[in-house]
Write an enzyme that holds these catalytic residues in place. Structure first.
Site, mmCIF file in Angstrom:
data_model
loop_
_atom_site.group_PDB
_atom_site.id
_atom_site.type_symbol
_atom_site.label_atom_id
_atom_site.label_comp_id
_atom_site.label_asym_id
_atom_site.label_seq_id
_atom_site.Cartn_x
_atom_site.Cartn_y
_atom_site.Cartn_z
ATOM 1 C CE LYS A 22 -2.215 3.190 2.867
ATOM 2 N NZ LYS A 22 -1.587 4.176 3.783
ATOM 3 C CG ASN A 23 2.751 2.583 3.496
ATOM 4 O OD1 ASN A 23 1.639 3.104 3.460
ATOM 5 N ND2 ASN A 23 3.277 2.118 4.615
ATOM 6 C CB CYS A 118 -4.569 7.592 9.793
ATOM 7 S SG CYS A 118 -5.214 6.116 8.993
ATOM 8 N NE ARG A 123 0.099 11.461 9.656
ATOM 9 C CZ ARG A 123 -0.332 10.471 8.876
ATOM 10 N NH1 ARG A 123 0.500 9.525 8.496
ATOM 11 N NH2 ARG A 123 -1.578 10.425 8.466
ATOM 12 C CG ASP A 308 2.563 2.083 9.018
ATOM 13 O OD1 ASP A 308 2.279 3.040 9.759
ATOM 14 O OD2 ASP A 308 2.579 2.165 7.779
ATOM 15 N NE ARG A 400 -6.792 5.761 4.244
ATOM 16 C CZ ARG A 400 -5.732 5.884 5.047
ATOM 17 N NH1 ARG A 400 -5.861 5.784 6.346
ATOM 18 N NH2 ARG A 400 -4.534 6.086 4.533
#
Length: 423
Positions: A22-23, A118, A123, A308, A400
């Protein structure tokens, strides 16, 4: 409103295949618009973040096809137009900020809404902006949108030192600099495998990038980029999530399509806990693991223990004997899952951004809420472990980033279902 319902305390058996990262995917898709012809991406996970990125591409008049079953996406930016990016879609996912670097590189200007995603505490994107400005861009924040403009003679390479190790800022600066004049040197760059993945795509498109995976990345600007075919690396966070679930409830579970080197920090902690593992070339076999020992975890930038994965491993730690702690140096406020675990009877608390826990715990099903993506994964694993029924709301956060999580866990023997109700 979607809910996940788990009747817990069922043993897991069988095989699960890990999807594409995903990242990586959320950066590879924006990177693809820098080409002047078709880019084909293989191994794309069918997750909501991908669907949101497709909507953004279509706003830019980029031709996109996505075969979700095969995991193949074709992106043709040859008729792309530059328009202000709609704030509503940007708010759906934080990774939309990668369009900043790509649009600035491709068009020399752009308007992009501030990113969502999220809620993990502050951030900031100041390091992204620092990278853009070092290349000569002007950056303005007006009414919740970022306005990017390059000088008339274009962006120029420069030496950029990132004040903090940031995956997002590293990738965005790379995207902005691949077509800049001259050489760009990014110092204190992030080293994550996803950055190597993005640089591999860009080099296959004709970019000249060296040093990906180290803390110094050198980019020699090129005039244009072309289409190519690229396969996404496996998702190390999804792999860690299923490994934690298998260690908690598995009798014999084989986790396939894993790059073990990307999980060294996580696997080391599981080994320290006494998890019964057999590591293969591209898979990890987990056998029933009893008498687990508690550990202390500090989440750090790669190659340290991944931030994560601190939430997904927490339920497994609650099964272990002794006192344990988790300190997240990347996102210290990543503790929203703790109150939900306490609802399930977990002996766990937060003090001064440090998570303290005692085990072993016997958890019971409860109604809980997934406040963010990885907190949702944590609660799914806790629900698999708990006696009774666990109902998880906030499921959109889980979808997601996890491709087919209900189907994959059902195939392993979990009693898990997703239902949709009216609000």
């Amino acid at each position: 409103m979607k809910k996940i319902i788990i009747n817990g305390n069922k043993p897991l058996n069988g095989e699960v295949t890990i999807s594409g990262a995903k990242n990586s995917t959320v950066a590879l898709i924006p990177a693809s618009i820098l080409a002047d012809s078709m880019v084909t991406l293989e191994g794309i996970p069918d997750i909501q973040d991908v669907r949101s990125l497709i909507e953004i591409l279509e706003e830019f008049n980029v031709a996109v096809t996505f075969d979700a079953e095969a995991g193949i996406m074709n992106i043709d930016p040859s008729n792309m137009i530059s328009i202000p990016m709609p704030t509503g879609k940007i708010k759906n996912l934080r990774a939309s900020y990668y369009f900043m670097g790509a649009i600035l590189s491709k068009y020399g200007e752009g308007v992009i809404g501030l990113p969502g995603g999220c809620n993990l505490g502050p951030r900031p994107i100041d390091q992204h902006i620092k990278g853009f400005e070092a290349l000569g861009a002007t950056v303005r924040n007006e009414m919740g949108a970022i306005y990017l403009t390059s000088p008339e003679d274009g962006l120029k390479g420069d030496r950029i030192y990132l004040d903090v190790v940031s995956i997002g800022a590293t990738i965005n600066t790379i995207l902005a600099s691949v077509r800049a004049k001259g050489r760009t040197i990014i110092e204190n760059a992030a080293k994550e495998p996803e950055i190597i993945d993005v640089c591999t795509l860009l080099n296959n498109m004709g970019a000249k990038i060296r040093g990906a995976g180290t803390d110094v990345i050198r980019i020699d600007g090129v005039h244009s980029l072309h289409g190519c075919r690229h396969t996404v690396i496996p998702d190390r966070i999804e792999a860690g999530t299923y490994l934690a679930a298998a260690a908690a409830m598995g009798e014999e579970v084989l986790v396939k399509n894993v790059i073990v080197e990307h999980l060294e920090g996580f696997v080391a902690k599981m080994d320290e806990m006494g998890v019964n593992m057999e590591i293969g070339e591209d898979s990890i076999l987990i056998r029933k693991s009893d008498d687990l020992k508690m550990v202390h975890i500090k989440a750090l930038p790669y190659p340290g223990f991944a931030t994560d994965l601190q939430q997904p491993i927490t339920p497994l730690m609650l099964k272990a004997a002794g006192d344990g702690t988790i300190i997240d140096t990347v996102y210290p406020k990543r503790v929203n899952h703790i109150a939900e675990l306490r609802r399930m009877g977990a002996g766990i608390k937060v003090e001064s951004d440090t998570i303290f826990m005692q085990g072993p715990n016997a958890m019971s099903g409860a109604e809980v809420k997934a406040s963010d993506l990885r907190a949702g994964a944590c609660l799914v694993i806790a629900g698999l472990m708990a006696k009774g029924t666990t109902t998880i709301t906030g499921v959109e956060n889980i979808l997601r980033g996890y491709d087919g999580i209900v189907d994959k866990l059902t195939a392993l023997g979990a009693d898990i279902s997703m239902v949709e109700e009216e609000n």
